[in-house]
Scaffold this motif. Structure first.
Motif, PDB file in Angstrom:
ATOM      1  N   GLU A 782       0.824  -1.203   0.000  1.00  0.00           N
ATOM      2  CA  GLU A 782       0.000   0.000   0.000  1.00  0.00           C
ATOM      3  C   GLU A 782       0.864   1.261   0.000  1.00  0.00           C
ATOM      4  OE1 GLU A 782      -2.528  -0.274   3.331  1.00  0.00           O
ATOM      5  OE2 GLU A 782      -3.739  -1.944   2.545  1.00  0.00           O
ATOM      6  N   TYR A 783       1.959   1.190   0.760  1.00  0.00           N
ATOM      7  CA  TYR A 783       2.834   2.355   0.817  1.00  0.00           C
ATOM      8  C   TYR A 783       3.522   2.590  -0.529  1.00  0.00           C
ATOM      9  CZ  TYR A 783       6.598   5.413   2.363  1.00  0.00           C
ATOM     10  OH  TYR A 783       7.470   6.446   2.500  1.00  0.00           O
ATOM     11  N   LEU A 784       3.903   1.499  -1.233  1.00  0.00           N
ATOM     12  CA  LEU A 784       4.513   1.654  -2.552  1.00  0.00           C
ATOM     13  C   LEU A 784       3.512   2.238  -3.550  1.00  0.00           C
ATOM     14  CD1 LEU A 784       6.615  -1.647  -2.825  1.00  0.00           C
ATOM     15  CD2 LEU A 784       7.455   0.689  -2.490  1.00  0.00           C
ATOM     16  N   ILE A 785       2.252   1.758  -3.475  1.00  0.00           N
ATOM     17  CA  ILE A 785       1.225   2.336  -4.359  1.00  0.00           C
ATOM     18  C   ILE A 785       1.040   3.814  -4.065  1.00  0.00           C
ATOM     19  CG2 ILE A 785      -1.231   2.255  -4.932  1.00  0.00           C
ATOM     20  CD1 ILE A 785      -1.135  -0.758  -4.406  1.00  0.00           C
ATOM     21  N   GLN A 786       1.052   4.155  -2.790  1.00  0.00           N
ATOM     22  CA  GLN A 786       0.927   5.563  -2.415  1.00  0.00           C
ATOM     23  C   GLN A 786       2.099   6.376  -2.952  1.00  0.00           C
ATOM     24  OE1 GLN A 786       0.696   6.172   1.786  1.00  0.00           O
ATOM     25  NE2 GLN A 786       0.699   8.408   1.639  1.00  0.00           N
ATOM     26  N   LEU A 787       3.315   5.815  -2.842  1.00  0.00           N
ATOM     27  CA  LEU A 787       4.488   6.512  -3.356  1.00  0.00           C
ATOM     28  C   LEU A 787       4.403   6.686  -4.871  1.00  0.00           C
ATOM     29  CD1 LEU A 787       7.486   5.007  -1.320  1.00  0.00           C
ATOM     30  CD2 LEU A 787       6.505   7.283  -1.121  1.00  0.00           C
ATOM     31  N   GLN A 788       3.940   5.623  -5.572  1.00  0.00           N
ATOM     32  CA  GLN A 788       3.813   5.735  -7.022  1.00  0.00           C
ATOM     33  C   GLN A 788       2.790   6.801  -7.409  1.00  0.00           C
ATOM     34  OE1 GLN A 788       2.903   1.798  -8.372  1.00  0.00           O
ATOM     35  NE2 GLN A 788       4.986   0.998  -7.983  1.00  0.00           N
ATOM     36  N   THR A 789       1.667   6.844  -6.684  1.00  0.00           N
ATOM     37  CA  THR A 789       0.648   7.861  -6.965  1.00  0.00           C
ATOM     38  C   THR A 789       1.204   9.258  -6.743  1.00  0.00           C
ATOM     39  OG1 THR A 789      -1.050   6.281  -6.276  1.00  0.00           O
ATOM     40  CG2 THR A 789      -1.688   8.609  -6.413  1.00  0.00           C
ATOM     41  N   GLU A 790       1.890   9.436  -5.603  1.00  0.00           N
ATOM     42  CA  GLU A 790       2.476  10.742  -5.315  1.00  0.00           C
ATOM     43  C   GLU A 790       3.543  11.102  -6.352  1.00  0.00           C
ATOM     44  OE1 GLU A 790       1.890  10.653  -0.462  1.00  0.00           O
ATOM     45  OE2 GLU A 790       3.890  10.591  -1.338  1.00  0.00           O
ATOM     46  N   GLN A 791       4.277  10.079  -6.807  1.00  0.00           N
ATOM     47  CA  GLN A 791       5.291  10.328  -7.827  1.00  0.00           C
ATOM     48  C   GLN A 791       4.652  10.807  -9.137  1.00  0.00           C
ATOM     49  OE1 GLN A 791       7.466   6.871  -8.950  1.00  0.00           O
ATOM     50  NE2 GLN A 791       9.110   8.014  -9.958  1.00  0.00           N
ATOM     51  N   MET A 792       3.570  10.140  -9.568  1.00  0.00           N
ATOM     52  CA  MET A 792       2.881  10.545 -10.797  1.00  0.00           C
ATOM     53  C   MET A 792       2.304  11.953 -10.669  1.00  0.00           C
ATOM     54  SD  MET A 792       3.295   8.155 -12.967  1.00  0.00           S
ATOM     55  CE  MET A 792       2.114   8.754 -14.170  1.00  0.00           C
ATOM     56  N   LEU A 793       1.710  12.248  -9.514  1.00  0.00           N
ATOM     57  CA  LEU A 793       1.180  13.590  -9.302  1.00  0.00           C
ATOM     58  C   LEU A 793       2.280  14.642  -9.373  1.00  0.00           C
ATOM     59  CD1 LEU A 793      -1.393  12.883  -6.436  1.00  0.00           C
ATOM     60  CD2 LEU A 793      -1.898  13.400  -8.833  1.00  0.00           C
ATOM     61  N   LEU A 794       3.415  14.293  -8.759  1.00  0.00           N
ATOM     62  CA  LEU A 794       4.529  15.235  -8.749  1.00  0.00           C
ATOM     63  C   LEU A 794       5.076  15.449 -10.163  1.00  0.00           C
ATOM     64  CD1 LEU A 794       6.437  16.994  -7.078  1.00  0.00           C
ATOM     65  CD2 LEU A 794       7.878  14.966  -6.739  1.00  0.00           C
ATOM     66  N   ILE A 795       5.175  14.345 -10.930  1.00  0.00           N
ATOM     67  CA  ILE A 795       5.670  14.468 -12.310  1.00  0.00           C
ATOM     68  C   ILE A 795       4.716  15.303 -13.157  1.00  0.00           C
ATOM     69  CG2 ILE A 795       6.143  13.153 -14.415  1.00  0.00           C
ATOM     70  CD1 ILE A 795       7.257  10.929 -12.639  1.00  0.00           C
ATOM     71  N   ASN A 796       3.400  15.061 -12.998  1.00  0.00           N
ATOM     72  CA  ASN A 796       2.413  15.841 -13.766  1.00  0.00           C
ATOM     73  C   ASN A 796       2.475  17.321 -13.395  1.00  0.00           C
ATOM     74  OD1 ASN A 796       1.514  13.569 -15.106  1.00  0.00           O
ATOM     75  ND2 ASN A 796      -0.061  13.122 -13.557  1.00  0.00           N
ATOM     76  N   LYS A 797       2.679  17.572 -12.154  1.00  0.00           N
ATOM     77  CA  LYS A 797       2.764  18.970 -11.708  1.00  0.00           C
ATOM     78  C   LYS A 797       3.994  19.644 -12.285  1.00  0.00           C
ATOM     79  CE  LYS A 797       2.001  21.743  -7.608  1.00  0.00           C
ATOM     80  NZ  LYS A 797       1.759  21.731  -6.153  1.00  0.00           N
TER      81      LYS A 797
END
Length: 838
Positions: A782-797
């Motif tokens: 779950e933590y890795l999925i959260q990190l991946q989501t945050e990573q994608m959001l950060l990249i899009n931003k």
């Protein structure tokens, strides 16, 4: 002088008055004396004078009457003294009724004796029921136990005293017929019933005659039934009330309960078996739960085959023997040995010849209750037989007394009493006990109760400077997941059972603590030496270490003794003990047991520290006989334990020691102990230090009264230390790096635990560890999925921000409004105009 004369005159007047009253009571005609005197006065006055003779006659008469009065008083005193002497010297007293005793018993039964006896008998009944289960009952549990409001009746037909030799005996009848019981049992029935039922004991009847013997100059009373008492028990089944089933549903249960109660009474208190009720001068209010006793079988006397019970039978002899051989064997001196039994533990002496053998064998034996029975069985060695012949037996009973002393008693010749009193632990007593059921034969034994163990963990003081044999039951209860290590070193063994003629055996020792099993190497020797060390984690509620000794045979292993050792109260110290093996005749294992406190790393202090300074104490309780104590403090913070140094021979110790614990909000407890060199420690007070209300880096300096004792205080300083590093760490505790590090550490710990469980073969623990590992993996996923989501959001931003930067021009477009020369007065930035293209 005048006062003495007046006092003497007053006494004479009182005596005279008593004398006159006596005359009036004894001489009724004395009332006629007044008119008679008046008649004499009239004759004297008017007829003739005889006044010269009247005083003489009156004086003589008064003297005779006074002498008779004095003789009556003397006779009454002599009669009282004679009756008292007759009462003291008489071997039997008249039959007297005890209605007053039953009235007193009924007044104090409900709120005093019923509660005390119910509490005492409940554990005994449950233990006995589990030991003697019926075939119809698979398992049984005691739910409720109360003897009701109706007490037994004593001496309905009277009571009397008699005398047998020097022993005084009181005999009275005992009748207890009651339907006011509240005894509820829950039983799991076996096939063909296969259900759970409740057994209600609704009536009880016990009738018999009781003998009471005062012993040891009134320090105790021995009680017993003259013969087997009449016992009846009524039971019902179900939930009680209208749902109860009649006893005919399970007819064997009522007879089973009657049989258990009858056997218990016969074993404990039917002649010649006698119970003991101690009458100590002082009561320490301690509950003894076990002890260690040294038993020395000194010698036997008058052990002749012809007079001993159970003379050897030749029916089991190997081979044929002629009458000549029989007569020659009967003329040979008897070869005997003595087997000593205490509960499940038994030991044998060496074989000795002759009618007066000197055994001189000492055994270390363990007692698991406040009372115990030592049974001495005499056996004969018959060379032509495959078995030993039992000749006779005798018993010695012992009991802890409330003033820390011990009583021993046995049946003497002609059913008399042999009683001894050891005033303190370590005092050796010697008894000459006759064998039961035979006319001759005695056994001389010496008994030394080394120490008693109590339910609160303390130990009785021992005045004997013996070897450092520590107790089996001790002070503090082991707590779950304390983090401590239990280090058990199997040192050596002696007197192990061996089939080898040389006395050697291939022996090994297996240790079991909880579900962890460790085993030593195999050693071939008569006196085995292992010197192997094993480590166990302290477990929740696990107090016992099981020791099993095995002998390697060609076709497998043979059990040559077991023992159960309590690990209570090992307070970060060592315990060196020789453990006697049970279920065999000989054998002891030498163990060294250590408890190690957990070690703390600097990482434990990252959340802050609790700093505790133990300054001093005052007015402590004197725990030693010399009126002082050897105090130290055991500090318990959650699952962590530390202790101070020992200050010897003082009631005002000063430690000035500082301890630190990681601040996790646990309870901070102080236990003040008295140190003993040979014995485990005893408690002299405890308290709880309140620190939760302290602000960061605030110090509280206070005196705290000790609980559990009558007096005593301890001086402490406690500080809740929070450093800058701690505050920064707490500020960043929610960062992804810290969370990843926390998950990584948890995974490492679970993997280490998983590997240890695999090595130990603990399947149940492996299942729990596997579930824990799976939950951590789910959390990590779950933590890795959260990190991946945050990573994608950060990249899009970042992409959106880049597009915005690229789309925006670095030169501002020309304005349509007329411009002014110079710098202008606009609020926007100054932009240099480019020349127009050609």
């Amino acid at each position: 002088m005048s006062r003495r004369i007046k006092r003497k005159g007053f006494i004479n007047t009182e005596a005279a008055r008593e004398f006159v009253n006596h005359l009036v009571a004894e001489r009724h005609s004395l009332v006629l004396l007044v008119p008679l005197v008046l008649a004499f006065w009239a004759i004297e006055r008017w007829v003739f004078a005889f006044s010269n003779w009247v005083p003489l006659v009156v004086a003589v008469w008064a003297s005779l009457q006074y002498g008779s009065y004095q003789r009556a008083i003397l006779a009454e005193d002599l009669t009282k003294k004679w009756k008292q002497n007759i009462f003291n010297a008489s071997t039997i007293t008249p039959l007297e009724h005890c209605q007053w005793l039953n009235k007193l018993l009924s007044e104090i039964w409900l709120n005093f004796m019923n509660k005390k006896l119910s509490l005492r008998f409940a554990s005994m009944v449950e233990k006995r029921l589990r030991q003697r289960r019926s075939r119809l009952i698979e398992n049984i549990q005691l739910l409720e136990f109360s003897l009701g409001s109706r007490p037994p009746l004593l001496g309905l037909h009277g009571t009397c005293w008699s005398k047998s030799g020097e022993q005084k005996i009181m005999r009275l009848d005992f009748t207890w017929d009651t339907t006011d019981l509240s005894i509820l049992l829950q039983a799991k029935l076996s096939k063909p019933f296969n259900r759970t039922a409740r057994i209600v004991v609704n009536s009880l009847c016990i009738k018999g005659d009781i003998l009471i013997r005062p012993i040891l100059e009134g320090r105790a009373l021995l009680y017993s039934f003259v013969s087997n008492p009449e016992v009846r028990i009524g039971v019902a089944f179900g939930g009680g009330g209208g749902q109860s089933l009649p006893a005919t549903e399970l007819p064997g249960v009522s007879s089973w309960l009657v049989k258990i109660l009858t056997e218990t009474l016969n074993k404990k208190m039917v002649e010649p078996r006698r119970g003991c009720f101690s009458l100590p001068a002082t009561e320490l209010h301690k509950t003894a739960v076990g002890g260690i006793i040294y038993v020395t079988v000194v010698s036997g006397s008058n052990l002749h085959r012809s007079v001993l019970r159970g003379s050897p039978s030749r029916s089991s002899d190997i081979g044929e023997s002629s009458s000549g051989n029989s007569s020659s064997s009967s003329s040979k001196p008897v070869q005997t040995f003595v087997e000593v039994e205490l509960e499940q533990l038994s030991r044998r002496t060496e074989m000795k010849s002759g009618p007066n053998p000197a055994y001189q064998s000492t055994f270390n034996m363990i007692l698991h209750d406040n009372t115990g029975t030592l049974k001495f069985n005499l056996y004969e060695n018959n060379p032509g037989s495959v078995r030993y012949d039992s000749l006779a037996s005798c018993e010695v009973k012992m009991k802890y007394v409330g003033d820390d002393s011990t009583m021993f008693w046995a049946v003497g010749s002609d059913n008399s009493v042999i009683a001894k009193h050891a005033e303190f632990c370590g005092q050796e007593i010697e008894m000459i006990v006759p064998f039961e059921g035979v006319s001759f034969g005695e056994l001389t034994v010496r008994l030394l109760l080394k120490e008693w163990h109590f339910s609160d963990g303390s130990h009785s003081l021992n005045s004997v400077n013996s070897s450092s044999l520590h107790s089996l039951d001790s002070s503090s209860t082991l707590l779950s997941k304390t983090g401590r290590k239990i280090i058990v070193t199997v040192l050596s063994g002696k007197n192990l059972v061996s089939k080898d003629k040389s006395g050697k055996c291939d022996a090994s020792v297996k240790l079991q603590y909880g579900k962890i099993i460790q085993k030593t190497k195999i050693v071939n020797a008569s006196e085995c030496v292992w010197n192997q060390k094993f480590e166990f984690e302290e477990l929740a509620g696990e107090e016992y270490l099981k020791v099993k000794c095995y002998r390697e045979e060609m076709l497998g292993t043979d059990n040559i003794g077991t023992a159960t050792l309590s690990l209570q109260g090992i307070n970060n110290s060592e315990m060196h003990i020789w453990v006697p093996l049970e279920e065999v005749n000989s054998g002891e294992i030498e163990l060294l047991i250590e408890a190690l406190a957990p070690e703390y790393s600097e990482a434990d202090s990252s959340k802050g520290l609790i700093e505790l300074v133990l300054v001093e104490a005052r007015d402590l309780v004197a725990a030693d006989l010399r009126g002082t104590s050897d105090p130290y403090v055991r500090v318990q913070y959650g699952e962590k334990k530390q202790r101070t140094k020992v200050i010897f021979k003082t009631l005002q110790p000063k430690w000035n020691q500082t301890m630190e614990f990681p601040d996790d909000g646990s309870s901070l407890e102080l236990h003040v102990k008295d140190h003993n060199t040979l014995l485990p420690t005893s408690s002299i007070g405890n308290c709880v230090v309140e620190y939760q209300g302290l602000k960061p880096n605030e110090t509280a300096d206070k005196w705290i009264p000790l609980q559990g004792v009558t007096h005593g205080e301890i001086h402490v300083r406690v500080t809740r230390k929070v450093m800058e590093v701690t505050r920064r760490a707490s500020a960043d505790s929610g960062s992804p790096f810290n969370k990843a590090l926390l998950l990584s550490n948890q995974m490492k710990q679970v993997m280490i635990k998983f590997q240890n469980l695999i090595d130990d073969g603990d399947l149940e623990g492996l299942a729990e560890a596997l579930e824990e590992l799976e939950s951590l993996e789910d959390e990590q996923e779950e933590y890795l999925i959260q990190l991946q989501t945050e990573q994608m959001l950060l990249i899009n931003k970042i992409k959106d921000l880049g597009k915005e930067i690229l789309n925006s021009s670095p030169v501002q477009a020309p304005s349509h409004s007329p411009s002014r020369s110079g710098s202008g007065s606009g609020t926007g930035p100054y932009i240099r105009r480019l020349p127009a293209p050609m």
